[in-house]
Design an enzyme around this catalytic site. Structure first.
Site, mmCIF file in Angstrom:
data_model
loop_
_atom_site.group_PDB
_atom_site.id
_atom_site.type_symbol
_atom_site.label_atom_id
_atom_site.label_comp_id
_atom_site.label_asym_id
_atom_site.label_seq_id
_atom_site.Cartn_x
_atom_site.Cartn_y
_atom_site.Cartn_z
ATOM 1 N N ARG A 163 0.818 -1.212 0.000
ATOM 2 C CA ARG A 163 0.000 0.000 0.000
ATOM 3 C C ARG A 163 0.856 1.267 0.000
ATOM 4 O O ARG A 163 0.493 2.285 0.601
ATOM 5 C CB ARG A 163 -0.958 0.014 1.201
ATOM 6 C CG ARG A 163 -1.925 -1.149 1.259
ATOM 7 C CD ARG A 163 -2.866 -1.176 0.044
ATOM 8 N NE ARG A 163 -3.811 -2.263 0.177
ATOM 9 C CZ ARG A 163 -3.578 -3.506 -0.237
ATOM 10 N NH1 ARG A 163 -2.440 -3.803 -0.842
ATOM 11 N NH2 ARG A 163 -4.473 -4.447 -0.068
ATOM 12 N N SER A 237 -11.600 -0.310 2.578
ATOM 13 C CA SER A 237 -10.760 -0.612 3.748
ATOM 14 C C SER A 237 -10.132 0.674 4.265
ATOM 15 O O SER A 237 -9.365 1.327 3.553
ATOM 16 C CB SER A 237 -9.673 -1.617 3.368
ATOM 17 O OG SER A 237 -10.247 -2.841 2.964
ATOM 18 N N GLU A 333 -5.346 3.780 5.793
ATOM 19 C CA GLU A 333 -4.985 3.680 4.378
ATOM 20 C C GLU A 333 -5.529 4.862 3.616
ATOM 21 O O GLU A 333 -4.981 5.278 2.588
ATOM 22 C CB GLU A 333 -5.558 2.374 3.805
ATOM 23 C CG GLU A 333 -5.257 2.142 2.344
ATOM 24 C CD GLU A 333 -5.768 0.807 1.842
ATOM 25 O OE1 GLU A 333 -5.947 0.673 0.627
ATOM 26 O OE2 GLU A 333 -5.992 -0.102 2.665
#
Length: 337
Positions: A163, A237, A333
């Site tokens: 990520r 998410s 995130e």
């Protein structure tokens, strides 16, 4: 190129947060972008480079300028079994995955239904079900904000990790992506051993899936677990799954022997953030107009009329709870502005 002042961004973020920006500019070519950059003044900075808004939490009005790519289209360079697919940064990413499956250009099936646009895919190193964008990203073309010059970055240049890319860190707001080229293959190799993909396929009596069957299965799984942002505001998410060292993992495993985990190498283990949040009883709970999705604890939702500050307060409350119980700091995130 289109331009608006005092522009409402509620339609440009999947949380559906009602926030505005001073100036909003949308470009549909590299040349328009270069001309636009020359026209910017001090009041426009720092720029907010916006894709589909699917990885964004706005906590207040943005007092500067928001830039959005509307560069569309694609071209495929096919040599034998290899395909280099060059795509405009303003294309919807899942539309491109669907296009690839339809044309027999394989590799990205497990990334089906991830929201957002092509440019953001290279920034975020999006991933799901054992696949990451870095596995397919060949190069990214961009315009340097300071100089207006065209630049090209290889996969290796971008420093991809879980990520992460340099676009999120040292290159943040320095470059605006215009095109992404993906490397794909005519040879289909299904990857079904992550999560419950195999179980879903087996329940349908599928043992050797086609690319379309795998895509359909990924979509079905995602829809069964994740809320539709058209109905319930969310950014997918919200937290990154933390990676811990072996000692920390063994410490936690002694207390939670059934803790799910993914071994990355001999000294690094990934622990699902959603499992920790669920274990602490957050699934389905709300604070004000912000909540945790009832089916997936990793997803924070706007239950209706939430402000960005309410979502952020829920985020920080959960982080503190996880830190206190597990000794792990789960990081967002989502890009918080």
């Amino acid at each position: 190129m289109t331009e608006h002042f005092n522009y409402n961004l509620s339609g440009h973020n999947t949380f559906g947060i009602n926030a505005s920006c001073r100036r909003f500019i949308e470009f549909d070519s590299e040349e328009e972008l270069q001309l636009m950059l020359k026209s910017l003044g001090a009041e426009d900075f720092p720029l907010l480079i916006l894709g589909g808004g699917s990885n964004l939490l706005l906590t207040a009005d943005y007092p500067h300028t928001v830039i959005h790519s509307a560069i569309k289209g694609y071209e495929a360079d096919i040599k034998g079994d290899d395909i280099l697919l060059r795509v405009g940064s303003g294309e919807t990413f899942d539309d491109i995955v669907a296009l690839c499956v339809k044309n027999g250009w394989h590799g990205m099936e497990n990334l089906s239904l991830i929201p957002g646009e092509v440019g953001a895919s290279a920034v975020q190193n999006i991933g799901a079900y054992g696949a990451e964008l870095k596995d397919f990203m060949y190069k990214a073309e961009a315009i340097e904000v300071e100089t207006g010059r065209k630049v090209t970055f290889s996969n290796e240049d971008c420093g991809y990790a879980y990520r992460y890319s340099k676009f999120k860190d040292e290159w943040k707001n320095k470059y605006i992506i215009t095109f992404v080229t993906y490397r794909l293959s005519k040879v289909f190799t299904p990857h079904t051993d992550y999560g419950n993909v195999n179980l879903f396929l087996e329940s349908k009596g599928i043992t050797n899936p086609t690319a379309q069957q795998l895509r359909d299965t990924i979509i079905e799984i995602r829809r069964s677990k994740l809320p539709d942002p058209e109905i319930t505001g969310n950014a997918g998410s919200f937290f990154v799954n933390p990676i811990v060292d072996k000692n920390k993992f063994e410490e936690l495993a002694a207390h939670y022997p059934n803790m799910p985990h993914y071994i990355l190498d001999e000294n690094h283990i990934k622990i699902p953030a959603g499992w920790m949040i669920d274990t602490l009883g957050w699934k389905g709970r709300t604070i004000g107009h912000a909540g945790v999705h009832a089916k997936q604890a990793l997803v924070l939702i706007n239950t209706g009329g939430a402000t960005g500050s309410e979502i952020l307060n829920l985020c920080e409350t959960i982080r503190n709870d996880v830190r206190k119980t597990f000794g792990i700091d789960i990081k967002p995130e989502v890009n918080i502005i």
